[in-house]
Design a protein around this motif. Structure first.
Motif, PDB file in Angstrom:
ATOM      1  N   ALA A  79       0.835  -1.203   0.000  1.00  0.00           N
ATOM      2  CA  ALA A  79       0.000   0.000   0.000  1.00  0.00           C
ATOM      3  C   ALA A  79       0.865   1.247   0.000  1.00  0.00           C
ATOM      4  N   ARG A  80       1.997   1.213   0.704  1.00  0.00           N
ATOM      5  CA  ARG A  80       2.883   2.382   0.784  1.00  0.00           C
ATOM      6  C   ARG A  80       3.675   2.578  -0.502  1.00  0.00           C
ATOM      7  N   CYS A  81       4.183   1.476  -1.076  1.00  0.00           N
ATOM      8  CA  CYS A  81       5.114   1.573  -2.203  1.00  0.00           C
ATOM      9  C   CYS A  81       4.418   1.604  -3.562  1.00  0.00           C
ATOM     10  N   GLY A  82       3.348   0.838  -3.712  1.00  0.00           N
ATOM     11  CA  GLY A  82       2.610   0.845  -4.966  1.00  0.00           C
ATOM     12  C   GLY A  82       3.028  -0.187  -5.985  1.00  0.00           C
ATOM     13  N   THR A  83       4.204  -0.846  -5.788  1.00  0.00           N
ATOM     14  CA  THR A  83       4.633  -1.908  -6.697  1.00  0.00           C
ATOM     15  C   THR A  83       5.163  -3.086  -5.889  1.00  0.00           C
ATOM     16  N   MET A  84       5.044  -4.273  -6.488  1.00  0.00           N
ATOM     17  CA  MET A  84       5.555  -5.478  -5.831  1.00  0.00           C
ATOM     18  C   MET A  84       7.072  -5.377  -5.650  1.00  0.00           C
ATOM     19  N   ALA A  85       7.754  -4.834  -6.656  1.00  0.00           N
ATOM     20  CA  ALA A  85       9.216  -4.757  -6.593  1.00  0.00           C
ATOM     21  C   ALA A  85       9.671  -3.844  -5.455  1.00  0.00           C
ATOM     22  N   ALA A  86       9.037  -2.679  -5.325  1.00  0.00           N
ATOM     23  CA  ALA A  86       9.424  -1.746  -4.262  1.00  0.00           C
ATOM     24  C   ALA A  86       9.082  -2.314  -2.887  1.00  0.00           C
ATOM     25  N   ALA A  87       7.927  -2.955  -2.768  1.00  0.00           N
ATOM     26  CA  ALA A  87       7.556  -3.571  -1.495  1.00  0.00           C
ATOM     27  C   ALA A  87       8.526  -4.684  -1.133  1.00  0.00           C
ATOM     28  N   ALA A  88       8.926  -5.463  -2.129  1.00  0.00           N
ATOM     29  CA  ALA A  88       9.871  -6.552  -1.884  1.00  0.00           C
ATOM     30  C   ALA A  88      11.219  -6.025  -1.409  1.00  0.00           C
ATOM     31  N   GLU A  89      11.686  -4.943  -2.038  1.00  0.00           N
ATOM     32  CA  GLU A  89      12.962  -4.349  -1.626  1.00  0.00           C
ATOM     33  C   GLU A  89      12.890  -3.853  -0.186  1.00  0.00           C
ATOM     34  N   ALA A  90      11.774  -3.215   0.176  1.00  0.00           N
ATOM     35  CA  ALA A  90      11.607  -2.700   1.536  1.00  0.00           C
ATOM     36  C   ALA A  90      11.573  -3.814   2.561  1.00  0.00           C
ATOM     37  N   LEU A  91      11.035  -4.967   2.182  1.00  0.00           N
ATOM     38  CA  LEU A  91      10.886  -6.090   3.113  1.00  0.00           C
ATOM     39  C   LEU A  91      12.030  -7.095   3.010  1.00  0.00           C
ATOM     40  N   SER A  92      12.998  -6.832   2.126  1.00  0.00           N
ATOM     41  CA  SER A  92      14.125  -7.755   1.885  1.00  0.00           C
ATOM     42  C   SER A  92      13.623  -9.120   1.430  1.00  0.00           C
ATOM     43  N   LEU A  93      12.634  -9.103   0.541  1.00  0.00           N
ATOM     44  CA  LEU A  93      12.074 -10.318  -0.043  1.00  0.00           C
ATOM     45  C   LEU A  93      12.160 -10.211  -1.561  1.00  0.00           C
ATOM     46  N   THR A  94      11.780 -11.279  -2.247  1.00  0.00           N
ATOM     47  CA  THR A  94      11.667 -11.225  -3.699  1.00  0.00           C
ATOM     48  C   THR A  94      10.260 -10.783  -4.070  1.00  0.00           C
ATOM     49  N   PRO A  95      10.079 -10.169  -5.250  1.00  0.00           N
ATOM     50  CA  PRO A  95       8.726  -9.783  -5.669  1.00  0.00           C
ATOM     51  C   PRO A  95       7.754 -10.964  -5.702  1.00  0.00           C
ATOM     52  N   SER A  96       8.255 -12.140  -6.112  1.00  0.00           N
ATOM     53  CA  SER A  96       7.373 -13.313  -6.154  1.00  0.00           C
ATOM     54  C   SER A  96       6.925 -13.719  -4.753  1.00  0.00           C
ATOM     55  N   ALA A  97       7.812 -13.540  -3.757  1.00  0.00           N
ATOM     56  CA  ALA A  97       7.439 -13.878  -2.375  1.00  0.00           C
ATOM     57  C   ALA A  97       6.360 -12.930  -1.861  1.00  0.00           C
ATOM     58  N   VAL A  98       6.488 -11.648  -2.187  1.00  0.00           N
ATOM     59  CA  VAL A  98       5.463 -10.687  -1.776  1.00  0.00           C
ATOM     60  C   VAL A  98       4.147 -10.996  -2.474  1.00  0.00           C
ATOM     61  N   SER A  99       4.219 -11.284  -3.774  1.00  0.00           N
ATOM     62  CA  SER A  99       3.019 -11.618  -4.531  1.00  0.00           C
ATOM     63  C   SER A  99       2.316 -12.838  -3.947  1.00  0.00           C
ATOM     64  N   VAL A 132      12.516   7.013   7.511  1.00  0.00           N
ATOM     65  CA  VAL A 132      11.073   7.042   7.748  1.00  0.00           C
ATOM     66  C   VAL A 132      10.426   5.780   7.192  1.00  0.00           C
ATOM     67  N   ALA A 133      10.816   5.406   5.972  1.00  0.00           N
ATOM     68  CA  ALA A 133      10.256   4.205   5.350  1.00  0.00           C
ATOM     69  C   ALA A 133      10.620   2.951   6.144  1.00  0.00           C
ATOM     70  N   ALA A 134      11.866   2.880   6.615  1.00  0.00           N
ATOM     71  CA  ALA A 134      12.297   1.713   7.397  1.00  0.00           C
ATOM     72  C   ALA A 134      11.529   1.604   8.698  1.00  0.00           C
ATOM     73  N   LEU A 135      11.245   2.736   9.314  1.00  0.00           N
ATOM     74  CA  LEU A 135      10.483   2.740  10.567  1.00  0.00           C
ATOM     75  C   LEU A 135       9.057   2.271  10.322  1.00  0.00           C
ATOM     76  N   ARG A 136       8.448   2.752   9.267  1.00  0.00           N
ATOM     77  CA  ARG A 136       7.059   2.403   8.981  1.00  0.00           C
ATOM     78  C   ARG A 136       6.911   0.960   8.529  1.00  0.00           C
ATOM     79  N   SER A 137       7.984   0.350   8.025  1.00  0.00           N
ATOM     80  CA  SER A 137       7.902  -1.040   7.581  1.00  0.00           C
ATOM     81  C   SER A 137       8.533  -1.998   8.591  1.00  0.00           C
ATOM     82  N   TRP A 138       8.782  -1.523   9.805  1.00  0.00           N
ATOM     83  CA  TRP A 138       9.290  -2.350  10.911  1.00  0.00           C
ATOM     84  C   TRP A 138      10.683  -2.918  10.624  1.00  0.00           C
TER      85      TRP A 138
END
Length: 300
Positions: free
Chosen positions: A13-33, A133-139
């Protein structure tokens, strides 16, 4: 609903793309999907829809994000209370900090806390303020040192609390051989015909400097778009460029750079930030108290 999947939805919801969310969470886009798909299966309703390369939340997705944010606050509060009941300040505290403030206040802060609480481990990650800020909001971090340039207008920060840490006055930097170096102060209008070195305009500092120049009636003529302060200072010291930079950098300025007050004065505010649910966490509390004390001593 599994917490990791809810975190994936929040980051999407914050990033808008699977790739950006995956990078923020240190996961692969397929794992987030996959996590989003599993969450949709649990919810029994579609939570997202694709719009080109981006992913948009459905009404159900927006509703679940609201619940997930409140759940994460409650989990933070639970962890904080358990830590309080242990009656011991121990464990790892993750801290994100941007370089200019980190180099000034963190060494003394960490040293004092190590002496007072031998079982407290502080893990520092150097991040620009907006990334903190992004790191704080994504734990991904527990505490972040940020500035008011990294607080985006309209950004949802209701789960983030900030404590004032310092104010940083901006300066004009020119070569010590430059004719303007002898001036007691300079306005942006005085720099209209100079060649500039600034940070990348994709970041908050570079964008801020360019906006200040535009407000003074001109577009800065640049010969160096830099990733950090070292290259800016090298270009200024050589006499190739001028710049305006935060005053904290003055504490470790290289030879050949003259610092001249900017007229009218421009300031940025610096904060220590944490998630509201962890306001009573013992490690967060002692860190905030100590870094505020250190900043007051060194910068007050």
């Amino acid at each position: 609903m599994e917490v990791g999947r809810l975190r994936a939805l929040l980051e999407l919801a914050r990033c808008g793309t699977m790739a950006a969310a995956a990078e923020a969470l240190s996961l692969t886009p397929s794992a987030v999907s996959q996590q989003i798909a599993q969450l949709e299966e649990e919810a029994g309703v579609k939570l997202t829809e694709r719009i080109g390369r981006r992913v948009r939340l459905t009404p159900a997705g927006h509703a679940l994000v609201g619940y997930a944010e409140r759940m994460m606050v409650v989990l933070d509060e639970a962890r904080s209370e358990m830590a309080e009941l242990r009656r011991e300040i121990a464990g790892e505290l993750r801290v994100a900090a941007f370089p200019s403030i980190a180099s000034v206040v963190l060494p003394d802060t960490v040293k004092a806390l190590q002496l007072a609480f031998p079982r407290l481990e502080i893990a520092i990650e150097e991040l620009e303020a907006i990334d903190g800020v992004a790191a704080l909001r994504s734990w991904r971090t527990d505490v972040a040192l940020i500035d008011d340039l990294s607080i985006v207008a309209g950004d949802n920060r209701e789960n983030v609390a900030v404590v004032p840490l310092a104010e940083d006055v901006w300066y004009v930097t020119v070569s010590t051989d430059h004719p303007l170096s002898k001036k007691p102060s300079l306005s942006l209008a005085d720099l209209r015909h100079e060649t500039w070195a600034i940070e990348s305009r994709g970041g908050p500092l570079g964008s801020y400097v360019a906006d200040l120049c535009r407000r003074a009636g001109y577009e800065p003529r640049t010969n160096a778009i830099c990733r950090g302060s070292e290259m800016i200072e090298a270009m200024v010291a050589s006499g190739c460029s001028v710049s305006i930079v935060p005053g904290l950098r003055r504490l470790r300025s290289p030879r050949g750079v003259a610092w001249v007050r900017l007229r009218p004065e421009v300031r940025r505010k610096i904060y220590v930030a944490y998630r509201r649910g962890e306001r009573n966490h013992p490690m967060v509390k002692v860190f905030v108290e100590e870094i505020v004390r250190t900043a007051s001593s060194l910068l007050g």
